[in-house]
Scaffold this motif. Structure first.
Motif, PDB file in Angstrom:
ATOM      1  N   PRO A   1       0.821  -1.215   0.000  1.00 44.01           N
ATOM      2  CA  PRO A   1       0.000   0.000   0.000  1.00 44.01           C
ATOM      3  C   PRO A   1       0.853   1.263   0.000  1.00 44.01           C
ATOM      4  CG  PRO A   1      -0.825  -1.574   1.611  1.00 44.01           C
ATOM      5  CD  PRO A   1       0.484  -2.111   1.121  1.00 44.01           C
ATOM      6  N   ARG A   2       0.506   2.183  -0.910  1.00 40.96           N
ATOM      7  CA  ARG A   2       1.268   3.421  -1.040  1.00 40.96           C
ATOM      8  C   ARG A   2       0.685   4.562  -0.224  1.00 40.96           C
ATOM      9  NH1 ARG A   2       0.307   3.205  -7.397  1.00 40.96           N
ATOM     10  NH2 ARG A   2      -1.651   2.443  -6.494  1.00 40.96           N
ATOM     11  N   ASN A   3      -0.538   4.404   0.275  1.00 46.11           N
ATOM     12  CA  ASN A   3      -1.192   5.576   0.861  1.00 46.11           C
ATOM     13  C   ASN A   3      -1.005   5.718   2.367  1.00 46.11           C
ATOM     14  OD1 ASN A   3      -2.803   3.273   1.129  1.00 46.11           O
ATOM     15  ND2 ASN A   3      -4.741   4.389   0.945  1.00 46.11           N
TER      16      ASN A   3
ATOM     17  N   HIS B   1      -3.985  10.373  -6.411  1.00 46.52           N
ATOM     18  CA  HIS B   1      -3.466   9.173  -5.751  1.00 46.52           C
ATOM     19  C   HIS B   1      -2.002   8.962  -6.128  1.00 46.52           C
ATOM     20  CE1 HIS B   1      -3.455   5.398  -3.749  1.00 46.52           C
ATOM     21  NE2 HIS B   1      -3.436   4.643  -4.846  1.00 46.52           N
TER      22      HIS B   1
ATOM     23  N   SER C   1      -7.733   3.365   3.116  1.00 47.92           N
ATOM     24  CA  SER C   1      -8.334   4.699   3.024  1.00 47.92           C
ATOM     25  C   SER C   1      -9.649   4.760   3.802  1.00 47.92           C
ATOM     26  CB  SER C   1      -8.562   5.079   1.555  1.00 47.92           C
ATOM     27  OG  SER C   1      -9.546   4.255   0.959  1.00 47.92           O
TER      28      SER C   1
ATOM     29  N   GLY D   1      -0.860  -1.980   6.612  1.00 48.09           N
ATOM     30  CA  GLY D   1      -0.033  -2.268   5.449  1.00 48.09           C
ATOM     31  C   GLY D   1       0.485  -3.686   5.441  1.00 48.09           C
TER      32      GLY D   1
ATOM     33  N   PHE E   1      -6.563   2.471  -7.126  1.00 49.85           N
ATOM     34  CA  PHE E   1      -6.182   1.964  -5.808  1.00 49.85           C
ATOM     35  C   PHE E   1      -6.116   0.444  -5.864  1.00 49.85           C
ATOM     36  CE2 PHE E   1      -7.368   6.145  -4.705  1.00 49.85           C
ATOM     37  CZ  PHE E   1      -7.137   6.406  -3.360  1.00 49.85           C
ATOM     38  N   THR E   2      -5.211  -0.135  -5.099  1.00 43.16           N
ATOM     39  CA  THR E   2      -5.290  -1.572  -4.868  1.00 43.16           C
ATOM     40  C   THR E   2      -6.399  -1.818  -3.850  1.00 43.16           C
ATOM     41  OG1 THR E   2      -3.737  -1.598  -3.013  1.00 43.16           O
ATOM     42  CG2 THR E   2      -2.806  -1.795  -5.245  1.00 43.16           C
TER      43      THR E   2
ATOM     44  N   HIS F   1      -6.089  -3.282  -1.059  1.00 38.78           N
ATOM     45  CA  HIS F   1      -5.519  -2.979   0.258  1.00 38.78           C
ATOM     46  C   HIS F   1      -5.534  -1.465   0.507  1.00 38.78           C
ATOM     47  CE1 HIS F   1      -2.404  -4.777   3.299  1.00 38.78           C
ATOM     48  NE2 HIS F   1      -3.402  -4.151   3.893  1.00 38.78           N
ATOM     49  N   GLU F   2      -5.190  -0.691  -0.515  1.00 41.41           N
ATOM     50  CA  GLU F   2      -5.193   0.766  -0.377  1.00 41.41           C
ATOM     51  C   GLU F   2      -6.613   1.302  -0.151  1.00 41.41           C
ATOM     52  OE1 GLU F   2      -1.271   1.806  -3.168  1.00 41.41           O
ATOM     53  OE2 GLU F   2      -3.286   1.795  -4.039  1.00 41.41           O
TER      54      GLU F   2
END
Length: 489
Positions: A21-23, A353, A396, A64, A388-389, A391-392
């Motif tokens: 996850p990047r967020n 994003h 969120s 994450g 978004f994935t 997971h992301e």
């Protein structure tokens, strides 16, 4: 982004991504001023000696980390152990501990909605202003229960159809009198007299001084957030989503007055200029942002630690594609501009994003074709439309909304010490986000360490002879006696 095309171009393409996850880092970086911290509400009704143990669950922390099998123990209103429970053996023997056998089902934090309207009626908003207050209170309480029934434990109020309804329902939830999620309440949305979307549910003000007065009035009502209605909406056919009705002076005055009184502001801001005004003057939560341009995007990226965007993407999708059953055809929706706006919004939100701007799900549920109870559709849109994935999207809707509440240190993740708001899902949300839309798959819902729902799957059959090493004295393990006819020949 792969090509040299600007993200504003319909020809722009975006790289697919399937990594960690990047967020989380972007959410961590958001830093609302401490003097805007909402009140720390407590939900009454959880006994301090309450003990709940989840055994053998697939733990989705929303930190994450990938899901893993383990146990989770809740004591009072907080989570005590996640993964390994060192006192598990004694807890299993304690009759005062409520045990849920996960059997590999997914335990995850409760979901959150960043743009909530408890007071919307699932029908004609133009008639909300005429609805008598007694019926409207019942409707609003029903919406609050629908959110918690849907696995939502956090909701950020985005406007109330009557000025005290959000406040009254929030207080009743916190008192433990009615079921509902943790809630930050709003008042009526404020618009200029030539810029309202629905007149009967709007607080009107023109000019900086009158707007300051309306904000002071709402703060006296004990709201948590202030809502500005800065741009139009295509469905009105008289106020375009690309029109901005506030001036710089008015926006600056609203932010100054709201922040001075310790309240954050959110704004209906679809138009290019309204988004820029929000960023320039410090409106904390930007709703929609459909027509943001290059300059606005750069401004938002530079200020991304001070703003959150909640697009309400399902409103655009449903209005364009699903409103025909209610008399609003696809052709009509496209004619007034919803196809164009959806395409612009998808490009802009994908770019946000990519740049690490925090985008959160939720918004505008409670219309006829965005009915209450369908809130988790946003998560699928985040995955399929916004890049978004899975997971992301979940992060969120959990940790991200906790950050919006300014309580990410104790909400939105399964961590020891956090408030015990969680859902047990019969499925794997990371493999199929749509499972979160199926209420029958939300087997257990817990808020503040209190069981709101426990479905049929939690029924434990009475013990049978010999079970648990013959620990059940009323069904002892009688020695097997073979009759003559059972001889082996």
């Amino acid at each position: 982004m792969e090509s040299s095309e600007s993200w504003t171009s319909p020809a722009a393409s975006f790289e697919s991504y399937d990594g960690p996850p990047r967020n989380i880092a972007s959410i961590d970086a958001v830093n609302f001023p401490s003097d805007l911290q909402p009140k720390q509400y407590d939900i009454l009704g959880t006994h301090m000696d309450s003990k709940i143990l989840f055994l053998d669950v697939n733990i989705l922390e929303a930190t994450g980390k990938l899901p893993y099998r383990g146990d989770v123990y809740i004591e009072g209103k907080r989570i005590k152990f996640v993964g390994e429970v060192p006192i598990k053996d004694e807890l299993v023997k304690n009759p005062k501990v409520r045990i849920f056998h996960g059997r590999g089902r997914t335990l995850m934090p409760g979901l959150g909605d960043a743009h909530t309207h408890f007071t919307w009626n699932g029908g004609d908003l133009n008639r909300l202003g005429d609805l008598e207050v007694e019926e409207h209170v019942l409707l609003t309480a029903r919406s609050a229960q629908c959110y918690i029934d849907s696995g939502y434990t956090m909701c950020f109020g985005a406007a109330s159809a009557k000025e005290r309804l959000d406040v009254v329902i929030r207080n009743a939830i916190n008192a433990g009198d009615i079921p509902g999620p943790r809630y930050l309440a709003n008042g009526k949305e404020m618009a200029r007299r030539n810029g309202d979307l629905v007149a009967g549910i709007t607080a009107f003000a023109d000019g900086p001084d009158e707007m300051r007065e309306v904000i002071r009035h709402h703060v006296k009502l004990d709201v948590d957030n202030i809502k500005l209605s800065m741009s139009g909406e295509e469905i009105t056919e008289i106020r375009s989503a690309q029109d901005c009705y506030f001036t710089d002076e008015e926006t600056a005055a609203c932010v100054d007055e709201g922040h001075k009184l310790g309240k954050r502001l959110c704004a209906h801001a679809r138009a290019r200029d309204s988004v820029k005004m929000c960023i320039k003057h410090g409106v904390d939560v930007i709703y929609h942002a459909s027509y943001i341009d290059e300059e606005g995007m750069d401004m938002l990226e530079a200020a991304k630690t001070r703003h959150i965007v909640a697009p309400g993407i399902n409103w655009l999708v449903a209005t364009l594609n699903e409103a025909a059953a209610f008399g609003y055809t696809h052709e009509k929706a496209e004619q007034v501009g919803y196809k164009k706006e959806l395409e612009a919004a998808i490009r802009g939100l994908r770019e946000m994003h990519r740049r690490g701007i925090v985008v959160l799900p939720g918004g505008d549920y409670g219309f006829a074709w965005t009915p209450h109870g369908t809130y988790a559709r946003d998560l699928v849109h985040f995955q399929k439309l916004l890049g978004f994935t899975a997971h992301e999207a979940i992060i969120s809707a959990t940790y991200g909304v906790a950050k919006l509440f300014m309580q990410s240190h104790e909400m939105g993740q399964l961590k020891p010490g956090n408030l015990a708001d969680c859902i047990l899902v019969d499925g794997r949300p990371l493999d199929d986000l749509a499972v979160l839309q199926d209420h029958d798959k939300l087997n257990v819902i817990i808020i503040n360490g209190r069981v709101h729902k426990a479905g049929r799957k939690e029924y434990i059959a009475p013990p049978i002879a010999g079970q648990d090493a013959n620990q059940h004295p009323i069904v002892p393990d009688f020695p097997e006696v073979k009759k003559e006819m059972q001889k082996q020949y």
